[in-house]
Enzyme design. Structure first.
Site, PDB file in Angstrom:
ATOM      1  N   SER A 136       4.691  -0.281   2.232  1.00 20.27           N
ATOM      2  CA  SER A 136       4.766   1.041   2.853  1.00 20.27           C
ATOM      3  C   SER A 136       5.667   1.044   4.076  1.00 20.27           C
ATOM      4  CB  SER A 136       3.365   1.506   3.261  1.00 20.27           C
ATOM      5  OG  SER A 136       2.791   0.609   4.208  1.00 20.27           O
ATOM      6  N   HIS A 182       6.374   3.021  -3.927  1.00 23.05           N
ATOM      7  CA  HIS A 182       5.379   3.212  -2.876  1.00 23.05           C
ATOM      8  C   HIS A 182       4.401   4.306  -3.272  1.00 23.05           C
ATOM      9  CE1 HIS A 182       4.188   4.718   1.345  1.00 23.05           C
ATOM     10  NE2 HIS A 182       3.372   3.753   0.941  1.00 23.05           N
ATOM     11  N   GLU A 232       7.032   7.241  -4.066  1.00 20.90           N
ATOM     12  CA  GLU A 232       8.389   7.110  -3.564  1.00 20.90           C
ATOM     13  C   GLU A 232       9.081   5.971  -4.313  1.00 20.90           C
ATOM     14  OE1 GLU A 232       8.066   8.506   1.072  1.00 20.90           O
ATOM     15  OE2 GLU A 232       7.348   6.498   0.583  1.00 20.90           O
ATOM     16  N   ASN A 256       6.273   7.861   5.545  1.00 20.25           N
ATOM     17  CA  ASN A 256       5.873   7.117   6.740  1.00 20.25           C
ATOM     18  C   ASN A 256       6.936   7.142   7.834  1.00 20.25           C
ATOM     19  OD1 ASN A 256       3.336   6.460   5.867  1.00 20.25           O
ATOM     20  ND2 ASN A 256       3.939   4.513   4.970  1.00 20.25           N
TER      21      ASN A 256
END
Length: 334
Positions: A151, A172, A184, A222
């Site tokens: 991540s 991800h 992702e 993130n």
């Protein structure tokens, strides 16, 4: 010399083309390494999507817990569908049985030898991931695709360690994998486009909506979310607003389902701190990456968020809590 540099670059491109030509044409069997929180969800998602799945964890206890968690989750999800009238009890039971039949569980990576795609979901430590991918390259067939579920770590070093950088992507997922619809799909500058297509299609068959991203810190979600959390903590540190009002403002003013400080407690303050420290070390000139003092102080005192019962809020039932029972605050921490 310049001529030698050009020749070496040409050789490297040729090697990559040869490697790309050898990639699998279709993904049928998937390996998942690490059957903890994320790994068992990824394995369940792949099996539910119709793929044969080999789940591997070197720790027998984690392996068995992953197996049990998958079975329980499938029962729960199908029970909801029965309650909604989407499936009969017989259909639900048959679906669960078929999904579980597509799963096998092993403690040895040797069981991954013939898989078409291997997804890594071990602890978020670069050294461990590099070692694993170097090992997997010697174990898994050469035309298989490798993926990491990291991540926050850079994908490129793992791709290089794998010995097959053209066949390497980031996949991800988000927690809980069984419910969160996003995946992702991350490319490095050596990822082959056909491998991206295969990875994308795999995730879609597992019921995910995919977004593409280059190998940038934190990818999309993130990269935006973690600095947002850090900014909220810094705002509380300065006394600009209270913890509750910061969260309330972002819920009602920005339409967020929960405020950034509540979210930090859900994610885990230790996890958030680890991500920020890594980014600060790797990208010291990026002003968006900084470590709030209150975050360091909370983690130092073992106040890790919901999972420990206290973070920026108090969570009376720990990890079973669905909402805070009080505010912990930051007084005396900064």
């Amino acid at each position: 010399s310049e001529q030698l540099r050009v020749m070496m670059a040409s050789v490297q491109r040729s090697v990559r083309r040869l490697a790309t030509a050898a990639a699998v044409s279709e993904i049928k069997t998937v390996g998942v390494v690490g059957l903890g929180l994320m790994g068992h969800g990824i394995a369940q998602s792949a099996a539910s999507g119709g793929f044969r799945v080999v789940g591997v964890d070197s720790e027998a206890g984690v392996l068995e817990a992953g197996r049990a968690n998958i079975a329980a989750s499938l029962q729960k999800l199908h029970g909801r569908r029965v309650a909604k009238g989407e499936l009969s009890e017989a259909q639900a039971a048959d679906n669960v049985r078929q999904t579980l039949a597509r799963l096998t569980f092993e403690t040895s990576t040797g069981a991954l030898a013939a898989t078409d795609l291997v997804i890594e979901a071990i602890a978020e430590k670069m050294e461990s991931k590099l070692k694993l991918f170097a090992h997997l390259d010697a174990v898994v067939k050469k035309d298989a695709i490798f993926a990491t579920n990291t991540s926050s770590l850079r994908v490129k070093p793992m791709a290089e360690a794998s010995g097959r950088p053209a066949h390497f992507v980031g996949l991800h997922y988000f927690n809980p994998v069984q419910l969160m619809p996003l995946c992702e799909v991350v490319r490095t500058d050596t990822t082959d486009e056909r491998v991206m297509d295969l990875a994308r299609n795999f995730a879609k068959k597992c019921g995910k909506t995919t977004v593409d991203c280059i190998d940038t810190p934190g990818f999309i979600v993130n990269r935006l979310l973690v600095p947002h959390i850090a900014g909220a903590i810094a705002m509380a540190e300065r006394g600009d607003a209270s913890i509750e009002d910061i969260d309330r403002a972002m819920q009602l003013g920005a339409g967020n389902p929960m405020g950034p400080l509540t979210l930090a407690d859900y994610v885990g303050l230790d996890t958030t701190l680890s991500i920020l420290r890594g980014w600060v070390a790797d990208y010291p000139s990026e002003p968006a990456f900084f470590v709030p003092r209150a975050l360091e102080a909370k983690v130092a005192r073992g106040k890790l968020g919901r999972k420990s019962g206290e973070g920026f809020y108090v969570w009376g039932d720990g990890v079973a809590s669905t909402k805070p029972t009080g505010v912990s605050g930051i007084e005396g921490l900064v």
